[in-house]
Design a protein around this motif. Structure first.
Motif, PDB file in Angstrom:
ATOM      1  N   VAL A  19      -7.169   0.210  -1.345  1.00  0.00           N
ATOM      2  CA  VAL A  19      -7.341   0.920  -0.084  1.00  0.00           C
ATOM      3  C   VAL A  19      -6.044   0.764   0.707  1.00  0.00           C
ATOM      4  N   LEU A  20      -5.338   1.853   0.954  1.00  0.00           N
ATOM      5  CA  LEU A  20      -4.076   1.795   1.701  1.00  0.00           C
ATOM      6  C   LEU A  20      -4.368   1.947   3.192  1.00  0.00           C
ATOM      7  N   ILE A  21      -3.879   0.978   3.957  1.00  0.00           N
ATOM      8  CA  ILE A  21      -4.146   1.005   5.408  1.00  0.00           C
ATOM      9  C   ILE A  21      -3.042   0.240   6.135  1.00  0.00           C
ATOM     10  N   GLU A  22      -2.829   0.620   7.395  1.00  0.00           N
ATOM     11  CA  GLU A  22      -1.835  -0.078   8.206  1.00  0.00           C
ATOM     12  C   GLU A  22      -2.250  -1.551   8.332  1.00  0.00           C
ATOM     13  N   SER A  23      -1.239  -2.445   8.242  1.00  0.00           N
ATOM     14  CA  SER A  23      -1.526  -3.887   8.309  1.00  0.00           C
ATOM     15  C   SER A  23      -2.225  -4.265   9.606  1.00  0.00           C
ATOM     16  N   SER A  82       8.049  -1.877  -9.765  1.00  0.00           N
ATOM     17  CA  SER A  82       9.287  -1.318  -9.211  1.00  0.00           C
ATOM     18  C   SER A  82      10.460  -2.268  -9.395  1.00  0.00           C
ATOM     19  N   GLY A  83      10.170  -3.535  -9.688  1.00  0.00           N
ATOM     20  CA  GLY A  83      11.228  -4.531  -9.790  1.00  0.00           C
ATOM     21  C   GLY A  83      11.511  -5.183  -8.448  1.00  0.00           C
ATOM     22  N   LYS A  84      10.913  -4.628  -7.376  1.00  0.00           N
ATOM     23  CA  LYS A  84      11.204  -5.159  -6.035  1.00  0.00           C
ATOM     24  C   LYS A  84      10.190  -6.212  -5.589  1.00  0.00           C
ATOM     25  N   GLY A  85       9.145  -6.382  -6.375  1.00  0.00           N
ATOM     26  CA  GLY A  85       8.184  -7.435  -6.066  1.00  0.00           C
ATOM     27  C   GLY A  85       7.090  -6.998  -5.110  1.00  0.00           C
ATOM     28  N   SER A  88       6.762  -0.022   1.298  1.00  0.00           N
ATOM     29  CA  SER A  88       6.339   0.175   2.686  1.00  0.00           C
ATOM     30  C   SER A  88       6.373  -1.135   3.469  1.00  0.00           C
ATOM     31  N   GLY A  89       6.885  -2.169   2.836  1.00  0.00           N
ATOM     32  CA  GLY A  89       7.077  -3.439   3.529  1.00  0.00           C
ATOM     33  C   GLY A  89       5.789  -4.032   4.053  1.00  0.00           C
ATOM     34  N   ARG A 111      -0.005   8.901  10.504  1.00  0.00           N
ATOM     35  CA  ARG A 111      -0.292   7.478  10.733  1.00  0.00           C
ATOM     36  C   ARG A 111       0.705   6.587   9.999  1.00  0.00           C
ATOM     37  N   ARG A 112       1.043   6.962   8.750  1.00  0.00           N
ATOM     38  CA  ARG A 112       1.996   6.159   7.978  1.00  0.00           C
ATOM     39  C   ARG A 112       3.371   6.166   8.656  1.00  0.00           C
ATOM     40  N   ALA A 113       3.804   7.353   9.090  1.00  0.00           N
ATOM     41  CA  ALA A 113       5.118   7.465   9.743  1.00  0.00           C
ATOM     42  C   ALA A 113       5.150   6.577  10.994  1.00  0.00           C
ATOM     43  N   ALA A 114       4.053   6.597  11.750  1.00  0.00           N
ATOM     44  CA  ALA A 114       4.006   5.778  12.969  1.00  0.00           C
ATOM     45  C   ALA A 114       4.067   4.294  12.623  1.00  0.00           C
ATOM     46  N   ALA A 115       3.390   3.901  11.536  1.00  0.00           N
ATOM     47  CA  ALA A 115       3.361   2.490  11.162  1.00  0.00           C
ATOM     48  C   ALA A 115       4.729   2.009  10.688  1.00  0.00           C
ATOM     49  N   LEU A 116       5.497   2.914  10.053  1.00  0.00           N
ATOM     50  CA  LEU A 116       6.791   2.519   9.505  1.00  0.00           C
ATOM     51  C   LEU A 116       7.929   2.704  10.504  1.00  0.00           C
ATOM     52  N   ALA A 117       7.642   3.369  11.621  1.00  0.00           N
ATOM     53  CA  ALA A 117       8.689   3.612  12.615  1.00  0.00           C
ATOM     54  C   ALA A 117       9.174   2.288  13.199  1.00  0.00           C
ATOM     55  N   PRO A 118      10.499   2.155  13.388  1.00  0.00           N
ATOM     56  CA  PRO A 118      11.008   0.924  13.983  1.00  0.00           C
ATOM     57  C   PRO A 118      10.500   0.755  15.413  1.00  0.00           C
ATOM     58  N   ARG A 119      10.147  -0.464  15.752  1.00  0.00           N
ATOM     59  CA  ARG A 119       9.645  -0.698  17.122  1.00  0.00           C
ATOM     60  C   ARG A 119      10.698  -1.391  17.955  1.00  0.00           C
TER      61      ARG A 119
END
Ligand code: ZN
Ligand code: ZN
Length: 163
Positions: free
Chosen positions: A50-54, A73-76, A96-97, A155-163
């Protein structure tokens, strides 16, 4: 998205009940992943994530241990586990960090309400798993813009936007 009913928050947790959490709203999207990594990590044929904002996952009880684990991905990925019973509750992937979580659907109390929005990495799907004809399925990964609802993209764009 593909969660039946609109009763949120939806609670979940580990086997020993040391960790309890709640999804505060409907998720962004639900992956059924048939990659060999998910098969190994789940010990079965696929993972249901289930993908959701943290910040829409509330920790109600306990704490989680974050285990750094290799990924496709090799990035862990960082897998959050109960410190006592070691059940995996969610992952954060490098892509998505820390902003998005991939919550293990099976840890929800009402996991049966969750259904996949897409099947991914079907190139390594077990032969006996028969996919429904009305749910998108892709051999590997996919272009989010092609499959996600507008609202989830926003919603995803908002979650990833720098604050
Ligand atoms: Zn536990
Ligand atoms: Zn996978």
């Amino acid at each position: 998205m593909s969660v039946h009913g609109d009763a949120f928050p939806m609670q979940g947790g580990c086997d020993c009940r040391g960790v309890r959490y709640a999804l505060l709203t409907a998720p962004l999207f639900v992956h059924c992943c048939h990659c060999t990594w998910c098969q190994r990590e789940s010990g079965t044929a696929f993972a249901l994530n289930v993908l959701i904002e943290s910040d829409r996952v509330a920790l109600l009880e306990g704490t989680v241990d974050v285990v750094h684990t290799p990924s496709n991905s090799g990035k862990g990925q960082k897998i959050a586990r109960c410190p006592t019973c070691r059940i995996a509750l969610w992952s954060n992937y490098a892509g998505s960090g820390d902003a998005l979580r991939f919550v293990r659907a099976g840890t929800l109390d009402e996991a049966r309400r969750v259904a996949p929005d897409i099947h991914i990495y079907t190139s390594t799907k077990h032969e006996w798993v028969i996919l429904p004809p009305d749910v998108p399925a892709v051999a590997e990964y996919y272009d989010r813009k092609q499959y996600w609802p507008e609202q989830s993209l926003a919603r995803r764009a908002a979650a990833l936007a720098p604050r």
